[in-house]
Design a protein around this motif. Structure first.
Motif, mmCIF file in Angstrom:
data_model
loop_
_atom_site.group_PDB
_atom_site.id
_atom_site.type_symbol
_atom_site.label_atom_id
_atom_site.label_comp_id
_atom_site.label_asym_id
_atom_site.label_seq_id
_atom_site.Cartn_x
_atom_site.Cartn_y
_atom_site.Cartn_z
ATOM 1 N N ARG A 278 39.109 53.449 52.210
ATOM 2 C CA ARG A 278 38.727 52.088 52.617
ATOM 3 C C ARG A 278 37.234 51.884 52.447
ATOM 4 N NH1 ARG A 278 38.798 47.598 52.251
ATOM 5 N NH2 ARG A 278 38.814 45.981 53.847
ATOM 6 N N GLN A 281 36.341 51.194 48.926
ATOM 7 C CA GLN A 281 36.632 49.811 48.553
ATOM 8 C C GLN A 281 35.481 48.887 48.928
ATOM 9 O OE1 GLN A 281 40.362 48.764 50.367
ATOM 10 N NE2 GLN A 281 41.554 50.217 49.138
ATOM 11 N N THR A 285 32.597 45.888 46.941
ATOM 12 C CA THR A 285 32.692 44.482 47.336
ATOM 13 C C THR A 285 31.627 43.673 46.601
ATOM 14 O OG1 THR A 285 33.428 45.145 49.532
ATOM 15 C CG2 THR A 285 32.671 42.869 49.278
#
Length: 770
Positions: A278, A281, A285
């Motif tokens: 996570r 990720q 962004t």
């Protein structure tokens, strides 16, 4: 969020004041009516002041002139709820203005405001009292007043208020308070964390933001992090981070998570919940540098164990970090540099970063204006070059060494420490080391050794030790005054720094001028004391001491009374006599400068062939003796013959053989006094002594032996006794199977010059003692 419990009033023009029962149109009159004995009049006056103040800063400030604050503060304690409500709303509206805030501090309004936080008061009172405190709590003095007035407990209670305005104001006051260490600890002890976590569920983003910002501050404390974890704080954060609708909260949530990741238990939770994926990720962004920066900070905290480093390497985090180093945002670059530094502890990651061209990129970042970015990039280079010659060479090939030397003059201790450490990593390669030195590294390090920052001193002393293997480097450090700073570090109470300083002293003592200078600065005495101390002795203290003595044979002989056969006397050697306890051995220059005295002379060796350029006396006799020894002693076929011949040469030069029972008739003391008077100096060249006894002859024999390649030691005894010890091998040419026998002898230079006295024999013992 809007104010709930007050009645809306008709808007008034800027020039006119709200009408009250006596139809006053001026704020001055309204302020006067605050002192009315009639509650209804006071309430209407408060409402009018509130309405007037709401229209703008100019109106708020204008109320200070008539003196509105003093009566309003007094009315906070009025028996009537309506009056208290009117007074606090008026004050809350005015407190937004900076001039009003200053005035409120002078009127000591905080104790009265804190009383309005009690559960018995109305919600609107809570709202405006906390609003007023939220503005005042930005000031350090006011924060201290709120804390000392036990303001935290009621504020924590109000976090659970059903009114969102009260929640928002209360959490804002708490956020301001917990910027201070004492308030953070108290907030945790008062059980405030669960209430903060509940605010993350609020329907109002401003409350969620304030709650996260407060949690970010609170979780800098280890005990608070433990409670946060026990109260499922990690899970709450992950809920926020997993919700795309909360994208505006992600940066602050990640920053809070970064704090929590200082604890290994939270790191385990991240791995357990697949949180690393996570976080990766979030790194990707788009158009969210604050999120990217915070996510990288989290990964940096995760990368604190070999297992975590392995997992991050398997996620190919190096590629993502390499890309982030090229983004425009400085904060993202800075965080990426810090993550590279953390990942550099994994050997495979070092190779990947090199293959990705990260080292040249980091080197270029050293040219940027941002101090934080340069510090982070330097730390990353330090990590990548540690134990990795290829990365160190890559820094060199991109000109990084020159930039790193410049950074030694920076004011940021972290940058200086990392720069020195990186240069230390690079200097192991000879070509790189020479180039580093050519850019003035030693002059810069002489300054960093004077730093008060321990990290700077640790890395600088190691860098000095690495660079000082070059003679020119030692000379430059000496000229720059670096040796004085280095010797001062020997007094440190920090064990690691003490070890580094000893190591640097050991290397710097590689030449006589540096060793002499450090001895003059008191290094010898400190190291002697250190080697005797169980607490301060370290792996390098004795090596440093021996290195100093090896390069400063004059001091070694004075302190230990012995020079080994491997200790070769050169021009400039002097014998100041046996060192006195608690007294530093003076340098030859200092001894030469002393006025003539009645003490024992200092015997000096001036061969004319040494490296010293400060000799103040020319010992032509000694030079003639050296020439004679080379011509008449060296050609002899055996060492035994050479030793005997040289002994006779020394004896003849110093007055010939003397029987022991007639030695008292030998006027050597008068001769030395006359020499001192003639030279007008306490320093006497050894060759000028024409009437010498044991100590003078032994020194001359050692000097001549060293000059012509013979091997002998020099040992000081008591009462002007000294002798030379030699080693001879007794070989039987007819027996090739037998190992040559090694025998030690003392040479007689006084009574039967050239006679060999077996060590520990009665004859030798008689020669050594009175």
């Amino acid at each position: 969020m809007t104010h709930k419990s007050r009645k809306d009033s008709e808007p008034l023009s800027k020039e006119k004041f709200g009408l009250i029962s006596i139809e006053s149109k001026s704020p001055e009159t309204a302020v006067l009516l605050l002192n009315s004995p009639e509650e209804d009049v006071v309430v209407r006056a408060c409402e009018a002041i509130f309405t007037f103040a709401e229209k703008g800063d100019e109106n708020k400030v204008s109320l200070l002139g008539p003196g509105a604050l003093d009566p309003l503060i007094r009315l906070l304690s009025h028996a009537s709820r309506a009056v208290r409500r009117g007074a606090v709303t008026a004050l809350g509206s005015m407190a937004v203005n900076s001039d009003v805030k200053k005035a409120l501090r002078k009127f000591n309004a905080i104790p009265s405001l804190l009383l309005k936080l009690s559960p018995e008061e109305e919600t609107v009172v809570h709202e405006f009292a906390t609003l007023c405190l939220s503005h005042l709590s930005k000031d350090f003095t006011c924060k201290a007043q709120i804390f000392d007035g036990d303001g935290l407990p009621p504020l924590i209670q109000l976090l659970s208020s059903p009114d969102p305005d009260v929640q928002k104001n209360s959490v804002e006051v708490i956020y301001n308070l917990v910027q201070d260490y004492k308030s953070r600890l108290a907030f945790h002890e008062l059980g405030g964390i669960p209430s903060l976590l509940e605010l993350l569920r609020s329907d109002f983003p401003v409350i969620q933001h304030l709650a996260l910002r407060t949690l970010q501050s609170v979780t800098t404390d280890p005990d608070s992090r433990h409670t946060f974890r026990e109260q499922q704080g990690f899970e709450r954060l992950m809920d926020v981070l997993s919700n795309a609708d909360f994208h505006d909260l992600h940066a602050e949530a990640l920053q809070t998570l970064s704090n929590c990741l200082s604890d290994s238990q939270t790191v385990k939770l991240v791995h357990k919940s697949r949180g690393v994926a996570r976080l990766v990720q979030f790194l990707q962004t788009p158009n969210a540098p604050d999120v990217q920066s915070a996510a990288v900070d989290c990964l940096t905290k995760v990368a604190q164990s070999p297992e975590s480093l392995r997992l991050l390497h398997e996620e190919e985090i190096e590629k993502v970090l390499a890309e982030l180093l090229s983004v425009e945002d400085v904060s993202v670059k800075t965080s990426a540099c810090q993550a590279v530094a953390a990942m550099s502890f994994h050997p495979d990651s070092k190779d990947v970063f090199r293959d990705l061209g990260v080292v040249p990129t980091l080197t270029q970042l050293l040219r940027r204006d941002s101090l934080k970015l340069r510090a982070a990039a330097t730390r990353a280079l330090c990590g990548l070059s540690h134990g990795d010659p290829l990365n160190a060479l890559s820094i060199f090939n991109t000109g990084g060494h020159e930039l790193l030397v410049r950074q030694l003059y920076e004011t940021c201790p972290k940058t200086v420490a990392s720069s020195a450490a990186t240069l230390h990593n690079m200097a192991a390669q000879e070509a790189v080391r020479s180039s580093i030195l050519s850019h003035g590294a030693m002059r810069a390090l002489a300054e960093t050794l004077r730093s008060k920052d321990t990290a700077v001193l640790l890395s600088s002393s190691l860098c000095v030790a690495e660079l000082a293997c070059e003679e020119d480097a030692r000379a430059e450090l000496r000229r720059a005054g670096g040796l004085e700073a280095l010797v001062r570090l020997l007094h440190s109470q920090h064990q690691e720094l003490l070890k580094n300083a000893c190591f640097a002293v050991k290397v710097c003592a590689g030449d006589e001028p540096s060793a002499v200078e450090m001895c003059r600065l008191g290094a010898l005495e400190v190291l002697q004391e250190m080697t005797r101390s169980e607490r301060h002795r370290n792996a390098f203290s004795e090596l440093a001491l021996n290195s100093l003595l090896k390069s400063n044979l004059s001091v070694k002989y004075s302190l230990t009374g012995r020079l080994a056969a491997t200790d070769i006397i050169t021009s400039g050697f002097y014998d100041p006599g046996k060192a006195r306890t608690g007294h530093r051995v003076l340098t030859l220059e200092e001894l030469i400068e002393q006025p003539l005295n009645q003490h024992r002379p200092v015997f000096a060796v001036f061969t004319g062939t040494g490296q010293r350029n400060d000799e103040s006396a020319d010992d032509g006799v000694l030079q003639m003796l050296i020439k004679e020894a080379k011509e008449n002693v060296v050609p002899l076929t055996t060492e035994k013959e050479q030793y005997a011949a040289l002994a006779r040469l020394v004896s003849e030069a110093m007055g010939g053989a003397r029987a022991e029972d007639h030695l008292h008739e030998f006027p050597w003391t008068l001769h030395l006094s006359e020499l001192k008077f003639h030279l007008q100096s306490n320093v006497v060249p050894i060759g000028s002594i024409r009437k010498g006894i044991y100590c003078h002859r032994a020194l001359l024999f050692k000097c001549l032996s060293d000059c012509i390649g013979l091997s002998c030691s020099l040992v000081r005894g008591d009462y002007n006794r000294a002798w030379n010890e030699v080693v001879l091998f007794d070989e039987d040419p007819s027996n090739t199977q037998r190992t040559p026998r090694r025998s030690r002898f003392i040479l007689d230079l006084m009574h039967e010059p050239g006679r060999l006295l077996g060590v520990d024999t009665p004859a030798a013992l008689q020669y050594q003692t009175i």
